[in-house]
Motif scaffolding. Structure first.
Motif, mmCIF file in Angstrom:
data_model
loop_
_atom_site.group_PDB
_atom_site.id
_atom_site.type_symbol
_atom_site.label_atom_id
_atom_site.label_comp_id
_atom_site.label_asym_id
_atom_site.label_seq_id
_atom_site.Cartn_x
_atom_site.Cartn_y
_atom_site.Cartn_z
ATOM 1 N N SER A 104 0.797 -1.237 0.000
ATOM 2 C CA SER A 104 0.000 0.000 0.000
ATOM 3 C C SER A 104 0.823 1.277 0.000
ATOM 4 N N VAL A 105 1.829 1.321 -0.867
ATOM 5 C CA VAL A 105 2.671 2.501 -1.021
ATOM 6 C C VAL A 105 2.222 3.271 -2.264
ATOM 7 N N THR A 106 2.285 4.600 -2.185
ATOM 8 C CA THR A 106 1.986 5.467 -3.321
ATOM 9 C C THR A 106 3.208 6.304 -3.640
ATOM 10 N N LEU A 107 3.634 6.254 -4.908
ATOM 11 C CA LEU A 107 4.668 7.145 -5.423
ATOM 12 C C LEU A 107 3.969 8.054 -6.421
ATOM 13 N N THR A 108 3.909 9.346 -6.138
ATOM 14 C CA THR A 108 3.182 10.245 -7.024
ATOM 15 C C THR A 108 4.061 11.374 -7.526
ATOM 16 N N THR A 109 4.069 11.547 -8.833
ATOM 17 C CA THR A 109 4.807 12.646 -9.444
ATOM 18 C C THR A 109 3.930 13.891 -9.585
ATOM 19 N N THR A 110 2.676 13.770 -9.234
ATOM 20 C CA THR A 110 1.722 14.829 -9.565
ATOM 21 C C THR A 110 0.987 15.353 -8.338
ATOM 22 N N GLY A 111 0.838 16.672 -8.293
ATOM 23 C CA GLY A 111 0.064 17.343 -7.250
ATOM 24 C C GLY A 111 -0.835 18.381 -7.881
ATOM 25 N N HIS A 112 -1.640 19.012 -7.054
ATOM 26 C CA HIS A 112 -2.594 20.009 -7.543
ATOM 27 C C HIS A 112 -2.425 21.305 -6.767
ATOM 28 N N PRO A 113 -2.752 22.446 -7.378
ATOM 29 C CA PRO A 113 -2.645 23.720 -6.680
ATOM 30 C C PRO A 113 -3.559 23.753 -5.451
ATOM 31 N N ILE A 114 -3.155 24.508 -4.465
ATOM 32 C CA ILE A 114 -3.948 24.619 -3.241
ATOM 33 C C ILE A 114 -5.202 25.460 -3.472
ATOM 34 N N HIS A 115 -5.080 26.542 -4.221
ATOM 35 C CA HIS A 115 -6.231 27.435 -4.434
ATOM 36 C C HIS A 115 -7.240 26.766 -5.366
ATOM 37 N N PRO A 116 -8.530 26.700 -4.962
ATOM 38 C CA PRO A 116 -9.527 26.010 -5.787
ATOM 39 C C PRO A 116 -9.715 26.622 -7.173
ATOM 40 N N GLY A 117 -9.476 27.917 -7.307
ATOM 41 C CA GLY A 117 -9.623 28.554 -8.614
ATOM 42 C C GLY A 117 -8.596 28.080 -9.625
ATOM 43 N N LEU A 118 -7.515 27.495 -9.127
ATOM 44 C CA LEU A 118 -6.467 26.997 -10.021
ATOM 45 C C LEU A 118 -6.611 25.509 -10.343
ATOM 46 N N ARG A 119 -7.667 24.875 -9.797
ATOM 47 C CA ARG A 119 -7.837 23.439 -10.044
ATOM 48 C C ARG A 119 -8.859 23.137 -11.136
ATOM 49 N N GLU A 120 -9.231 24.138 -11.924
ATOM 50 C CA GLU A 120 -10.149 23.922 -13.037
ATOM 51 C C GLU A 120 -9.554 22.915 -14.003
ATOM 52 N N ASP A 121 -10.395 22.076 -14.580
ATOM 53 C CA ASP A 121 -9.970 21.087 -15.573
ATOM 54 C C ASP A 121 -8.829 20.230 -15.029
ATOM 55 N N PHE A 122 -8.898 19.939 -13.712
ATOM 56 C CA PHE A 122 -7.917 19.075 -13.031
ATOM 57 C C PHE A 122 -6.485 19.578 -13.218
ATOM 58 N N ARG A 123 -6.324 20.911 -13.180
ATOM 59 C CA ARG A 123 -4.996 21.505 -13.331
ATOM 60 C C ARG A 123 -4.057 20.899 -12.292
ATOM 61 N N ARG A 124 -2.807 20.687 -12.706
ATOM 62 C CA ARG A 124 -1.842 20.028 -11.837
ATOM 63 C C ARG A 124 -0.425 20.392 -12.249
ATOM 64 N N PHE A 125 0.524 19.906 -11.433
ATOM 65 C CA PHE A 125 1.943 20.025 -11.751
ATOM 66 C C PHE A 125 2.565 18.651 -11.541
ATOM 67 N N SER A 126 3.687 18.395 -12.176
ATOM 68 C CA SER A 126 4.362 17.108 -12.040
ATOM 69 C C SER A 126 5.863 17.314 -11.897
#
Length: 191
Positions: free
Chosen positions: A109-131
């Protein structure tokens, strides 16, 4: 179209924000059906499992053991070295490269994730993310229920304690644990 794709890929490589719609041209790189097939293959059918892993992952070393089920966003962005052991429920969020060295052991049950999302909800439109890439150097051991976040490098021979959330690099030959994960001691014992 190709120019737009290159611009999005450049932003992804630099760790900048991008959206699901902008990155959907990468969907052919996903290996979802092959991962499903791997997870449905009998544990004793080692040759079939190996062939599937070679088709799923970007690269896979010798003597690799990956127990089912495992999950990956793409699969093709994961590179595993020799003598790897991955226990059940390994999740690889590989929008960008995950590099796993030789002799690495990963508990359940380990997760390795290259991807996160912005904290501000206005920046998470269309599943906006960074990697940002994740690297596990040789001889790393990751305990159960660990989450390794984007951009982290875990150094040679290090041990990550169960339940940790690793949000920053871990130096070689150390034991680190906790939420957030912190180094608690160096590994100096000689076997």
């Amino acid at each position: 179209m190709r120019e737009r794709e290159n611009e999005v890929l450049d932003r992804i490589r630099r760790g900048q924000l991008y959206t699901e719609s902008e990155a959907n041209f990468q969907d052919p790189l996903r290996r979802a059906d092959l991962i499903f097939e791997y997870n449905s293959t009998r544990p004793g059918d080692a040759p079939r499992r190996r062939k599937l892993l070679e088709r799923i992952l970007g690269s896979v070393g010798a003597r690799t053991v990956l127990l089912s089920p495992f999950h990956a966003g793409f699969g093709s962005n994961v590179h595993i070295g020799d003598d790897f052991f991955g226990n059940v429920n390994l999740t690889l969020v590989d929008d960008m490269e995950i590099r796993i060295g030789n002799g690495v052991m990963i508990a359940p049950s380990v997760t390795l994730t290259t991807t996160g999302h912005p904290i501000h909800p206005g920046l998470r439109e269309d599943f906006r993310r960074f990697s940002k890439p994740v690297v596990l150097e040789d001889k790393v051991w990751i305990g159960s229920n660990v989450v390794v976040l984007p951009g982290v490098r875990i150094g040679y021979g290090s041990v990550i304690g169960a339940g940790s959330v690793v949000s920053r690099d871990v130096p070689p030959m150390t034991v680190a644990m906790g939420v957030p994960c912190r180094v608690v001691r160096e590994i100096t014992d000689v076997p």
